[in-house]
Design an enzyme around this catalytic site. Structure first.
Site: not given
Ligand code: F6P
Length: 502
Positions: A188, A247, A474
């Site tokens: 995405k 997503g 992340k």
């Protein structure tokens, strides 16, 4: 959220569900009330502790939580994801949404179809293998579809590679001819580290294998077409979807491209039609006969009243072996939250841990805990009436009788003078029976789960459409990789030093 909401929740949390055996004795109409047939699926909630006594309490909660208004806002394309400032328009991908969103989705599907026709006409050169690169919602849906529906298709060999562990990519490409492989990058954002590294390595593999124009074999499925252009994807092979499709809700959009190519367009369209049928049920059925809403009531009953920390899904169908991992993302990434839409603490348990497996294998591995363990685990059985093979019918009979026997045994239990051989019983289960597993019923099944997630979120007052929880890790990984400054705890610093020598 207001006082009525708090009062409705207090009433739920005070419930004391009667044992299943008593409910069956007292409610001869349980099957009429708690079995719902819709879109080729039969949802059986009779073996849950939902009852004539507690259903009104849950209906009152739905009312106080503004469930109907929130659901209608979802389908109208309103901003139901305020923390990210946008709508959630996955239903429009299957024709159920604001007219302009449905028209946009149809244009995207037409574009997908044109590219599929071109690939089938060998306009991109020979294609026998599809290497789909994506992670999370950009992988789990396509992987499930191809695994569940593509076994006999034989049109293309598909590998879905998600993990950044090079072992996954190496294994996938080992069996592929680079001159006949289509690389499909599904992301995405088109920035996800794992996917972009896999994409670069896959392109390097084509180049090193002497493929004349590797970029001619590259397709991008994304909501960030500019990033895909920058990567070098030709504009004609970028299939852009809208950022209002999240997503984990995206397999209906161009993220479903690899599956549509492998299974054929008719199958993909049937999948969308099945999902749309379930959308209409969720939108229009009365609350008492609304399968996703009843499932959410049962979820809340087990999590918030009886204290279940998990729910288990067992597919008595080898083709649905990936369903539990698909549902893990759908349910846990959506509703694994602790803050309400109004910014306040939820103050009660939200998403249970979703886990599961395939029957009958799981019976010989984890069912001990379900029958005699110390925790309450609501179980969901998913099975199809028609077999997927032409082998001895005994296989399918055995499969289904095992499935039904487990639900019966969990509920009935069995007393014994020997405590080790005692089965306490009263174990809850839901059974979802498909007439047959095909694109249409699978679409309806997956849309049912999406709607159930939404209904749970509405009852809890949370936003199921953001996923900020995944960001911190992340960022830390990026900082360790040299992109950004961050201090780490001593244990982590020691690990970094041990492995990277810094
Ligand atoms: O890290 C979580 C997540 O953002 C999921 O929500 C998403 O499905 C996945 O990563 C992949 O993201 P993208 O499609 O942008 O590569």
């Amino acid at each position: 959220m207001n006082e009525a909401f708090d009062r409705a929740w207090a009433a739920v949390e005070e419930l004391e569900p009667a044992p299943l055996a008593d409910l069956f004795a007292a409610e001869p109409d349980r099957l009429q009330r708690l079995v719902i047939e819709e879109a080729g699926l039969r949802f059986d909630f009779a073996k849950t502790h939902l009852s004539a006594a507690n259903l009104p309490v849950f209906l009152a909660l739905a009312e106080a939580a503004g469930f109907a208004e929130r659901r209608d806002a979802l389908y109208a394309g309103a901003e139901v994801n305020p923390t990210e400032g946008r709508a959630a328009e996955h239903p429009a991908e299957r024709g159920e949404g604001a007219p302009e969103s449905v028209a946009r989705a149809r244009a995207l599907h037409q574009r997908m179809r044109t590219l599929i026709d071109a690939i089938e006409a060998e306009a991109l050169g020979p294609v026998r293998h599809i290497l789909h690169l994506g992670i999370g919602g950009s992988a789990l849906g396509p992987k499930l579809l191809v695994d569940a529906l593509g076994r006999d298709a034989g049109r293309y060999e598909v590998a879905v590679v998600s993990n950044v562990d090079g072992a996954a990519l190496a294994e996938a490409i080992a069996g592929f001819d680079p001159h006949a492989t289509l690389i499909v990058v599904a992301s995405k954002t088109f920035t996800t580290g794992e996917t972009m590294l896999n994409a670069r390595s896959a392109m390097a593999w084509l180049e090193e294998s002497g493929v004349a124009d590797p970029f001619s074999k590259l397709v991008a499925l994304t909501a960030s077409p500019d990033a895909a252009l920058d990567f070098g994807v030709d504009e004609t092979r970028i299939l852009p979807f809208v950022d209002t499709v999240g997503g984990r809700f995206s397999l209906w959009s161009s993220i479903g491209f690899s599956a549509a190519l492998a299974l054929g367009w008719d199958a993909f369209e049937s999948l969308l039609e099945g999902a749309a049928a379930m959308d209409r049920h969720f939108r229009l059925a009365t609350p008492e006969r609304n399968a996703p809403l009843l499932a959410a009531f049962a979820d809340r009953l087990y999590v918030n009243v009886t204290g279940a920390g998990s729910r288990a899904v067992f597919a008595y169908d080898e083709r649905l072996r990936l369903l539990p991992s698909y549902l893990q993302q759908l349910e846990m990434e959506s509703n694994g939250k602790g803050i309400r839409l109004d910014g306040m603490l939820v103050g009660r348990a939200t998403a249970p841990v979703t886990w599961g497996g395939v029957g009958t294998d799981a019976q010989h591995a984890v069912f001990q805990l379900l029958h005699q363990g110390t925790q309450i685990v609501p179980v969901e059985f998913v099975a199809a009436i028609e077999p997927a093979h032409g082998l001895d019918p005994a296989h399918h009979e055995q499969l289904l009788v095992n499935c039904f026997a487990q639900g019966a045994a969990l509920m009935a239990g069995r007393p014994s003078d020997d405590p080790h051989r005692t089965y306490p019983g009263d174990g809850p289960s839901t059974t979802i029976l498909l007439d047959r597993l095909d694109p249409r019923t699978l679409g309806a099944l997956l849309a049912f789960y999406e709607a159930r997630v939404f209904a749970n979120a509405a009852l809890l007052g949370i936003n199921p459409f953001d996923q900020f929880g995944v960001e911190l890790g992340k960022e830390m990984a990026k900082a360790m990789d040299g992109e950004g400054e961050m201090d780490f705890d001593p244990a982590t610093s020691a690990l970094i030093a041990r492995v990277f020598g810094e």
